[in-house]
Design a protein around this motif. Sequence first.
Motif, short mmCIF file in Angstrom:
data_model
loop_
_atom_site.label_atom_id
_atom_site.label_comp_id
_atom_site.label_asym_id
_atom_site.label_seq_id
_atom_site.Cartn_x
_atom_site.Cartn_y
_atom_site.Cartn_z
N ILE A 1 3.21 -45.25 -26.11
CA ILE A 1 1.92 -44.82 -25.56
C ILE A 1 2.00 -43.36 -25.11
O ILE A 1 1.06 -42.59 -25.30
CB ILE A 1 1.49 -45.76 -24.42
CG1 ILE A 1 1.13 -47.12 -25.01
CG2 ILE A 1 0.32 -45.19 -23.63
CD1 ILE A 1 0.90 -48.22 -24.00
N LEU B 1 1.65 -41.33 -28.17
CA LEU B 1 0.24 -41.34 -28.58
C LEU B 1 -0.56 -40.36 -27.74
O LEU B 1 -1.38 -39.59 -28.27
CB LEU B 1 -0.34 -42.75 -28.46
CG LEU B 1 -1.82 -42.92 -28.77
CD1 LEU B 1 -2.08 -42.67 -30.24
CD2 LEU B 1 -2.31 -44.29 -28.35
N ASN C 1 0.05 -36.86 -28.85
CA ASN C 1 -0.73 -36.54 -30.05
C ASN C 1 -2.21 -36.31 -29.71
O ASN C 1 -2.91 -35.62 -30.44
CB ASN C 1 -0.63 -37.66 -31.08
CG ASN C 1 0.60 -37.54 -31.93
OD1 ASN C 1 1.41 -36.65 -31.75
ND2 ASN C 1 0.74 -38.44 -32.88
N ASP D 1 4.11 -34.69 -35.44
CA ASP D 1 3.47 -35.94 -35.05
C ASP D 1 4.45 -36.72 -34.18
O ASP D 1 5.36 -37.38 -34.68
CB ASP D 1 3.09 -36.72 -36.30
CG ASP D 1 2.18 -37.89 -36.02
OD1 ASP D 1 2.04 -38.26 -34.84
OD2 ASP D 1 1.61 -38.43 -36.98
N LEU E 1 4.02 -39.34 -32.34
CA LEU E 1 3.92 -40.79 -32.48
C LEU E 1 4.68 -41.27 -33.70
O LEU E 1 5.33 -42.32 -33.66
CB LEU E 1 2.45 -41.21 -32.56
CG LEU E 1 2.17 -42.70 -32.65
CD1 LEU E 1 2.78 -43.44 -31.46
CD2 LEU E 1 0.69 -42.97 -32.74
N PHE F 1 -1.62 -48.41 -33.77
CA PHE F 1 -1.53 -47.04 -33.24
C PHE F 1 -2.20 -46.05 -34.19
O PHE F 1 -2.83 -45.09 -33.75
CB PHE F 1 -0.07 -46.64 -33.01
CG PHE F 1 0.49 -47.11 -31.71
CD1 PHE F 1 -0.01 -46.63 -30.51
CD2 PHE F 1 1.53 -48.02 -31.67
CE1 PHE F 1 0.51 -47.05 -29.29
CE2 PHE F 1 2.05 -48.46 -30.47
CZ PHE F 1 1.54 -47.97 -29.28
N LEU G 1 -5.35 -43.51 -33.34
CA LEU G 1 -5.33 -42.07 -33.58
C LEU G 1 -6.46 -41.65 -34.52
O LEU G 1 -7.03 -40.56 -34.35
CB LEU G 1 -3.97 -41.65 -34.14
CG LEU G 1 -3.60 -40.18 -33.97
CD1 LEU G 1 -3.61 -39.80 -32.50
CD2 LEU G 1 -2.26 -39.90 -34.58
N HIS H 1 -4.38 -42.40 -40.73
CA HIS H 1 -3.12 -42.47 -40.00
C HIS H 1 -2.55 -43.89 -40.04
O HIS H 1 -1.33 -44.07 -40.04
CB HIS H 1 -3.32 -42.03 -38.54
CG HIS H 1 -3.52 -40.57 -38.39
ND1 HIS H 1 -4.77 -39.99 -38.34
CD2 HIS H 1 -2.64 -39.55 -38.27
CE1 HIS H 1 -4.65 -38.70 -38.21
NE2 HIS H 1 -3.36 -38.39 -38.16
N TYR I 1 1.22 -44.48 -41.04
CA TYR I 1 2.15 -45.08 -40.08
C TYR I 1 2.68 -46.42 -40.57
O TYR I 1 3.83 -46.77 -40.29
CB TYR I 1 1.49 -45.25 -38.72
CG TYR I 1 1.24 -43.96 -37.98
CD1 TYR I 1 1.85 -42.77 -38.35
CD2 TYR I 1 0.39 -43.93 -36.89
CE1 TYR I 1 1.61 -41.60 -37.66
CE2 TYR I 1 0.15 -42.77 -36.19
CZ TYR I 1 0.76 -41.61 -36.59
OH TYR I 1 0.53 -40.45 -35.90
#
Length: 172
Positions: free
Chosen positions: A23, A26, A29, A41, A43, A66, A70, A81, A85
């Motif tokens: 978190i 995140l 970001n 990045d 995250l 996540f 984002l 994303h 991811y």
Amino acid sequence: MIMRPGQPLLLPANPVFIWGSLIGALLLNMLPLGRIPWQPDFLAVALVFWNVHQPQRIGVVAAFLFGLALDVHQATLLGQHALAYTALSFFAITIHRRLLWFKVPSQALQVLPLFVAAHAIELAIRMLAGGAFPGITVALAPLLEALLWPIVSILLLAPQRRAPDPDENRPL
């Protein structure tokens, strides 16, 4: 798991620390700095780290969620994303056993192609949706993420390296 000779025995990872670090990445970001093409990045680095070190706790579903968060925050194409991811987490889990046998600088070289692939997926989706090419400086982001790998490894493994109860009768 069989450990390398000389590798210290680590304590179990605290789930609150794992999710808190994700978190926190995140939120890093989400800082309102504007979207700089060469910005790393955070995250993605944290997701790869925890997918390598704790694949049974952080998986592809967490990476997808996540990524959606984002996407919503940055008002990008929904799923851009999330797909990057998800692929990043899948490949990190795929190589996690082999990767842990190497020292941290060698690990950074081996996760570099993962970061390149994730940025290539994001760029391809953005370009297919009609977005503008951000410039060649976008190639610096995966390099910066690979350079962050040793720092992240030191920071995120630090709570696991301390002895739970130092005692002269127990050497571990």
